[in-house]
Design an enzyme around this catalytic site. Structure first.
Site, PDB file in Angstrom:
ATOM      1  N   LYS A 156       0.998  -1.088   0.055  1.00  0.00           N
ATOM      2  CA  LYS A 156      -0.122  -0.035   0.189  1.00  0.00           C
ATOM      3  C   LYS A 156       0.739   1.382   0.080  1.00  0.00           C
ATOM      4  O   LYS A 156       0.516   2.260  -0.363  1.00  0.00           O
ATOM      5  CB  LYS A 156      -0.846   0.032   1.265  1.00  0.00           C
ATOM      6  CG  LYS A 156      -2.044  -0.943   1.261  1.00  0.00           C
ATOM      7  CD  LYS A 156      -2.869  -0.386   2.285  1.00  0.00           C
ATOM      8  CE  LYS A 156      -2.580  -1.316   3.614  1.00  0.00           C
ATOM      9  NZ  LYS A 156      -2.839  -2.734   3.460  1.00  0.00           N
ATOM     10  N   LYS A 181      -6.209   2.883   3.366  1.00  0.00           N
ATOM     11  CA  LYS A 181      -7.171   2.534   2.552  1.00  0.00           C
ATOM     12  C   LYS A 181      -8.059   3.630   2.234  1.00  0.00           C
ATOM     13  O   LYS A 181      -8.280   3.710   0.858  1.00  0.00           O
ATOM     14  CB  LYS A 181      -8.034   1.130   3.077  1.00  0.00           C
ATOM     15  CG  LYS A 181      -6.938   0.037   3.349  1.00  0.00           C
ATOM     16  CD  LYS A 181      -7.700  -1.252   3.954  1.00  0.00           C
ATOM     17  CE  LYS A 181      -6.724  -2.507   4.064  1.00  0.00           C
ATOM     18  NZ  LYS A 181      -7.087  -3.413   5.023  1.00  0.00           N
TER      19      LYS A 181
END
Ligand code: ASP
Ligand code: MG
Length: 800
Positions: A562, A666
């Site tokens: 990520k 996220k």
């Protein structure tokens, strides 16, 4: 009558000559009507030319001559070649004395190669009971006086051949010297290099043969040179027209000169392999081929001449001067290209004529240099021409795009108007890769994707096993060959250009080496690996700094990591700029919701112009488990946390989950997908831990963890009836607020009903205004994440 022709390699000592004799004997025994045309054995012609050159340079040549004689005599020492050997010795001696020779002498020398071949084969066949007859074409084929490349005088040659075959008919097998002939003064001439093919075609024409069978050392004509392209396929049938296109680019059996006599009488040409008798070869005949057959051929020994200058603009007669100059120096131009602006012209010629060409052009354009009309005449020697025969321009974008995607930018290209032939000039270092890329593209034969996997932990390891396991299926179904050529952890790499197999773990252990990224990139280059893909399954903060370097070196990216999407926006943007510039893709579906098709869905909605108003959901598998369980069971919060840890749902330090940072990351990724230029600091994050538990050691935290129980028991009790706790990410494009927080929702709502460690995402858009689009399922775990990464890999291969 069939005409058979055997090439040099088919007549070499060992399997070649033995099989050739066998083939001829078999046919003779079956009473087939045949004539056999031979070229010189092995490399005889080249060797004789070398010896001649040595003699002329007054270098020692006798050892080489002896070894030539030994070789030619080796198969059968009883055959009498003394006359040929004597001729050679005498000539070489004379040339050595004079230190010079003429083309006439050269023809006399090389012709001995064909005479020797025909004499030997005649003798070997006679030994086998075949009624073989040595047939010397110097007495039959009459030519002009151009030694080295003589042109047959058709009428006389035809009459001579027909008469000869009339008097040597029945069960006679004429063993005919290829390549050689004579002029009106009975001096030996030759028909040009590889001329025995021409002899065979002429014979077939004069004798109205049913077929010409050309025995070579290859199985036939291939879609590309099998030495360059391992996937090259044999072409079973070709039309003369298509063969003609191929001829221009390399395939000398198909030289126009050779084909014309066959076309004239509609005589099929079959290319066969002496060393593989079972193979049916390639047949070339009128209307033989299926439509649209394509083939790739390569011209390797070429140079590119580039003539540039402002003054060329609109000036009349420049092209004519260039071609006149080149033709005066006997320089043949293979490919030309000129822009409509006429600022420059590029010409591809044989490499060994490059210097001569530049000197001649400089002389011709000397005056134009002074007037500055011509600024540059440059030569680039390290180039090759790739020609795609049968390539329709309407489909040319496919191979062309594939080349660009592989960082191969042609130096020049052009097409023939009628012949469906596109030629590209590429750098020689890129030839191998370029041919493979084009071949894979135009034949839809399996496309090879060369993958480097970084990180071989839980996700990486699972992914590698999934790839190995599904490899064959994907090849069968999608025509895609997944080739993992590198597996790396943070320090070591295991490289195998042919692709790792199921014992990659052992391979890694025994063959790993320390690496720098540059070494992996160099390895891919050195091995001409095309369609490069780097997969990041690490969680490394450092590795993402390699992304741009990988992209500029031709890699597409797939990442489960990520970090690259959550560091500052400047990097986020720069990465995308570089991707665009290099036409590369970067897929990271597993960044949010593991394998769930979330990012792809959001991208699609956003791109299609659908306004996304809100995204809300449970983004974290560990927090999902924690609150799903805690909300419905009568157990303390810390006990559930311990369970989650035991099941491997949390990070080693569960506070990373409890801090809300992972969910915030996220959320940021989703926001940026919607072109919102947020930073992590813009997100309001509810940390599930009180301040005093945040900054102590892990050990201390574990001792104090039960302190959380009272707080969460209270929160749970204070809810409305039939409500449950959920830790959510919430993004509203209308208010611009990005929040990560603990909320209470009705148990029967979409968020309320999830179980286990599932993730759920509600997407509210204009079309999905009241009832959101919901994506729900396992949102964490190595297997689903690896599956998601695999999905990205396949999605990416479809784009290639
Ligand atoms: N022996 C000659 C050459 O090598 C002719 C041929 O092979 O066809 O060029
Ligand atoms: Mg040859």
């Amino acid at each position: 009558m069939k005409v058979l022709k055997f090439g040099g390699k088919s007549l070499a000592n060992g399997k070649g000559i033995d099989t050739a004799i066998q083939i001829i004997t078999d046919k003779a025994e079956k009473n087939e009507q045949i004539a056999v045309v031979l070229s010189a054995r092995g490399n005889a012609t080249d060797e004789l030319l070398e010896i001649l050159e040595k003699a002329a340079n007054q270098e020692a040549y006798k050892t080489q001559l002896e070894s030539f004689k030994n070789y030619q005599n080796q198969r059968d020492t009883s055959v009498d070649l003394s006359e040929e050997f004597q001729t050679l010795e005498t000539i070489f001696q004379g040339v050595s004395l004079l230190a010079d020779y003429s083309e006439k002498i050269q023809d006399k020398v090389v012709s001995q190669g064909e005479i020797i071949a025909a004499k030997l084969v005649t003798k070997l066949l006679k030994d086998k009971g075949v009624n073989a007859h040595f047939t010397d074409t110097r007495k039959l084929i009459k030519t002009d006086d151009v030694f080295g490349n003589a042109r047959p005088i058709e009428a006389i040659s035809r009459k001579n051949i027909i008469n000869h075959f009339k008097s040597h008919n029945g069960n006679t097998v004429n063993i005919v010297t290829g390549f050689i002939a004579s002029n009106q003064k009975n001096e030996t001439t030759t028909l040009g290099r590889n001329g025995s093919n021409y002899t065979a075609a002429l014979l077939a024409n004069f004798l109205d043969a049913e077929e010409l069978q050309n025995y070579t050392h290859v199985d036939g004509i291939f879609t590309a040179n099998p030495e360059l392209v391992s996937d090259a396929k044999k072409i079973a049938a070709l039309s003369f027209n298509e063969a003609n296109e191929l001829a221009t680019f390399g395939a000398n059996i198909l030289h126009a000169k050779t084909i014309v006599p066959l076309i004239e009488k509609n005589i099929p040409l079959r290319i066969l392999n002496t060393f593989n008798k079972e193979d049916k070869g390639t047949i070339i005949a009128e209307n033989a081929a299926e439509k649209g057959i394509k083939s790739i051929s390569v011209l390797d020994n070429v140079a590119l001449i580039n003539l540039e200058g402002r003054g060329l603009l609109g000036k009349i007669g420049v092209d004519a001067r260039i071609f006149k100059t080149l033709s005066e120096h006997d320089i043949n131009v293979n490919v030309i290209s000129q822009g409509s602006s006429e600022r420059g012209i590029g010409l591809v010629i044989d490499r060994n004529q490059a210097t001569k060409a530049v000197i001649a052009l400089e002389r011709e354009f000397e005056h134009d240099f002074y007037t500055k009309d011509v600024s540059k005449i440059a030569v680039e020697e390290n180039v090759s021409v790739i020609s795609i025969v049968g390539q329709d321009l309407s489909e040319f974008h496919k191979p062309y795009t594939a080349l660009i995607k592989n960082q191969i930018v042609p130096v020049l290209f052009n097409n023939t108007v009628s012949g469906k032939n596109v030629s590209l000039v590429v750098k020689k270092t890129q030839l191998h890769k370029a041919v493979n890329v084009i071949h894979g593209q135009i034949f839809g034969i399996s496309k090879k994707i060369n993958i480097a996997v970084f990180g071989k932990g839980l996700v990486g390891g699972t992914l590698l096993n999934q790839i190995i396991h599904s490899k064959k299926d994907i090849l069968d179904k999608n025509n895609i060959k997944l080739n993992v050529f590198a597996v790396a952890d943070s320090k070591h790499v295991y490289l195998d250009k042919n692709g790792i197999t199921d014992d990659w773990k052992t391979g890694f252990q025994t063959e790993k080496t320390a690496y720098t990224l540059a070494q992996i990139i160099d390895y891919a280059k050195a091995n001409h690996l095309e369609n490069l893909l780097a997969v990041d399954t690490t969680a490394s903060k450092e590795f993402v700094h390699n992304y741009i370097h990988l992209v500029t070196n031709g890699f597409d990216l797939v990442s489960a990591n990520k970090i690259a999407n959550t560091v500052d926006y400047t990097f986020y943007e720069e990465l995308r700029t570089q991707l665009k510039k290099h036409q590369k893709s970067y897929l990271y579906e597993t960044n949010v919701g593991a394998g769930l098709p979330l990012i792809d869905t959001i991208k699609l909605l956003h791109k299609s112009g659908e306004k996304i108003k809100k995204i809300r959901g449970v983004f974290s598998g560990s927090l999902s488990y924690l609150f799903n369980t805690f909300s419905v069971e009568e157990i303390p919060f810390s006990t559930v946390l311990q369970q989650a840890e035991n099941k491997g749902f949390t990070e080693p330090d569960a506070r990373e989950d409890l801090s809300g940072n992972d969910v915030a990351r996220k959320l940021l990724i989703l926001a940026r997908e919607l072109d919102l230029k947020h930073e992590l600091s813009d997100i309001s994050i509810q940390n599930l831990l009180p301040n005093d538990l945040q900054h102590i050691s892990l050990e201390a935290f574990k001792k104090k963890v039960t302190e959380l129980d009272k707080t969460y028991q209270l929160i749970k009790a204070n809810q409305q009836k039939n409500h449950v706790l959920r830790y959510v990410g919430d993004l509203s494009t209308e208010t611009g607020i990005l929040e990560v927080k603990l909320i209470s929702v009705p148990q029967n709502s979409a968020l309320g009903q999830i179980k286990g460690s599932d993730s759920i995402f509600e997407i509210y858009t204009e079309a999905y205004a009241t009832q959101p689009l919901v994506i729900q399922g396992a949102g964490a775990g190595a297997a689903v994440t690896a599956r998601g990464v695999f999905g990205d890999i396949l999605r990416l291969t479809e784009k290639l």
